[in-house]
Design a protein around this motif. Sequence first.
Motif, short mmCIF file in Angstrom:
data_model
loop_
_atom_site.label_atom_id
_atom_site.label_comp_id
_atom_site.label_asym_id
_atom_site.label_seq_id
_atom_site.Cartn_x
_atom_site.Cartn_y
_atom_site.Cartn_z
N ASP A 43 2.01 -32.05 -7.83
CA ASP A 43 2.84 -33.16 -7.35
C ASP A 43 3.98 -33.48 -8.31
N THR A 44 4.22 -32.56 -9.26
CA THR A 44 5.32 -32.76 -10.19
C THR A 44 6.64 -32.54 -9.46
N LEU A 45 7.58 -33.43 -9.69
CA LEU A 45 8.87 -33.38 -8.98
C LEU A 45 9.99 -33.07 -9.96
N LEU A 46 10.84 -32.13 -9.59
CA LEU A 46 12.00 -31.82 -10.42
C LEU A 46 12.97 -32.99 -10.39
N MET A 47 13.64 -33.21 -11.51
CA MET A 47 14.57 -34.32 -11.64
C MET A 47 15.70 -34.20 -10.61
N ARG A 48 16.19 -32.99 -10.36
CA ARG A 48 17.29 -32.84 -9.41
C ARG A 48 16.87 -33.29 -8.00
N ASP A 49 15.59 -33.11 -7.67
CA ASP A 49 15.12 -33.53 -6.36
C ASP A 49 14.96 -35.05 -6.28
N PHE A 50 14.53 -35.64 -7.41
CA PHE A 50 14.43 -37.10 -7.40
C PHE A 50 15.81 -37.74 -7.38
N ILE A 51 16.77 -37.12 -8.06
CA ILE A 51 18.15 -37.63 -8.03
C ILE A 51 18.68 -37.59 -6.60
N LYS A 52 18.39 -36.51 -5.90
CA LYS A 52 18.82 -36.39 -4.50
C LYS A 52 18.21 -37.51 -3.66
N HIS A 53 16.92 -37.77 -3.88
CA HIS A 53 16.23 -38.86 -3.18
C HIS A 53 16.86 -40.21 -3.53
N TYR A 54 17.17 -40.40 -4.81
CA TYR A 54 17.76 -41.67 -5.26
C TYR A 54 19.10 -41.93 -4.58
N TYR A 55 19.96 -40.91 -4.56
CA TYR A 55 21.30 -41.09 -4.01
C TYR A 55 21.31 -41.20 -2.49
N ARG A 79 21.62 -50.69 -2.09
CA ARG A 79 22.27 -51.66 -2.98
C ARG A 79 23.61 -52.13 -2.41
N LYS A 80 24.12 -51.44 -1.40
CA LYS A 80 25.36 -51.83 -0.73
C LYS A 80 26.49 -52.07 -1.73
N LEU A 81 26.74 -51.05 -2.56
CA LEU A 81 27.78 -51.15 -3.56
C LEU A 81 29.15 -51.04 -2.92
N ALA A 82 30.16 -51.51 -3.64
CA ALA A 82 31.53 -51.36 -3.18
C ALA A 82 31.88 -49.88 -3.16
N GLU A 83 32.86 -49.52 -2.33
CA GLU A 83 33.22 -48.11 -2.15
C GLU A 83 33.57 -47.44 -3.48
N LYS A 84 34.32 -48.15 -4.33
CA LYS A 84 34.72 -47.59 -5.61
C LYS A 84 33.50 -47.33 -6.49
N SER A 85 32.55 -48.25 -6.50
CA SER A 85 31.34 -48.08 -7.31
C SER A 85 30.50 -46.91 -6.80
N GLN A 86 30.44 -46.75 -5.48
CA GLN A 86 29.70 -45.62 -4.91
C GLN A 86 30.31 -44.30 -5.35
N LYS A 87 31.63 -44.20 -5.35
CA LYS A 87 32.30 -42.97 -5.75
C LYS A 87 32.01 -42.65 -7.21
N MET A 88 32.01 -43.68 -8.06
CA MET A 88 31.72 -43.47 -9.48
C MET A 88 30.29 -42.98 -9.68
N HIS A 107 28.41 -41.29 -7.51
CA HIS A 107 28.26 -39.92 -7.02
C HIS A 107 28.95 -38.92 -7.94
N TRP A 108 30.01 -39.35 -8.60
CA TRP A 108 30.68 -38.48 -9.55
C TRP A 108 29.77 -38.19 -10.74
N LYS A 109 28.99 -39.18 -11.16
CA LYS A 109 28.08 -38.99 -12.29
C LYS A 109 26.87 -38.14 -11.91
N ARG A 110 26.53 -38.12 -10.65
CA ARG A 110 25.34 -37.41 -10.18
C ARG A 110 25.36 -35.94 -10.61
N LYS A 111 26.50 -35.29 -10.49
CA LYS A 111 26.62 -33.87 -10.79
C LYS A 111 26.24 -33.58 -12.23
N TYR A 112 26.74 -34.40 -13.17
CA TYR A 112 26.53 -34.13 -14.59
C TYR A 112 25.11 -34.45 -15.04
#
Length: 373
Positions: A73-85, A92-101, A103-108
Amino acid sequence: MAPRRRSRNTANLPPNLYIVAGKYYQYRRPTDGKRFGMGTDKARAVAAAQQLNSMLVSLPGAESAVERATRPDTLLMRDFIKHYYEKLLPKRKLAEKSQKMHHWKRKYIAEALGNYSVDEIDVRDVAKFLGGYPPTTSNQYRALLVDIFRHAVAEGYCRENPAELTIPQIGEKRRKRMTVEQYQAIHAASALWLQNAMDLALLTLQRRGDVVAMRWENVREGALYVIQEKTKKHDTGYLRIIIGPELDAVIKRCRDSVPSPFLVHRRPITQHKAQRDALEHWTQVRGDFLQKAFAKVRDSLPELANMTAEERPTFHEIRALGIKLYRDAGQNPQHLAGHAQERMTKNYEAGHDEIRWVEAVASGLTLPLKTTV
């Protein structure tokens, strides 16, 4: 989310032994989850882990603990990140600009930590990742990782939040506050539409995104109604700004021969169809364009161009300058800026749809220059 087996970094290791940062070995005691360093020598770490596993199995109740520790049942971090996003962040209904920021961080984050299982990642892994960025960026990533791991702990994929155990970086603020003289110089060298934007920002203390979103339909009954993009989830984000004589003069100046629904607008010199289709109206000024136009004028002035890029004031510094000028005039700019110092009632109370507008007055602040048309 479908359960995953151990990552390829740990698939050939005995149960309860993990590799951290690609070279350090850790043993997780299956009875309580406590971790112990095993050095960097793989052969020694494997031998020690096998011996520990053998010893722990003989303890009462330890065998079931080992089985729990090695279940698939161990989950890879990349899969949990996908679930989180995809599942958690939208709530959280963030503003559009905050959402873009975000998602930009997600890759790194995925590139640095994605191949580890969630429960493998420790404080050193997170600290190493955060250490690769300057203080401001590092602290932004830290805040995001704290939230990601908070959900991972809540869902049972790890026992502790390693990001929360790191210490935020402290960086020296290099950007200089805008002075009245700098404001005057930039204002005098700007086009009329940019002058209007600067004066609206100075008098109303609104951010650039809220300045360019001001519409004529929001000017009524002697007030300018503003729904702040960044804080509209809170009471302070719904402003009814009473129009004083200084703000009234700027608003009247905004009404020119160019028909537009926006107070801040311009007649573009050239505009491709793709650019026009991306706008709500062909005269609309986007926040990023406003910032670039402001920076272009600023950098054309010798007294500002000689400053380092990190020190030059941005359009956002007009807000700070306005707050200072209001305080110097003996006024409290808290409500006008949309800041809250204590918890307030929600805008939408149970069973009611009426927004509670926070009333603020934009008056008593004289613009520090005469407008040059």
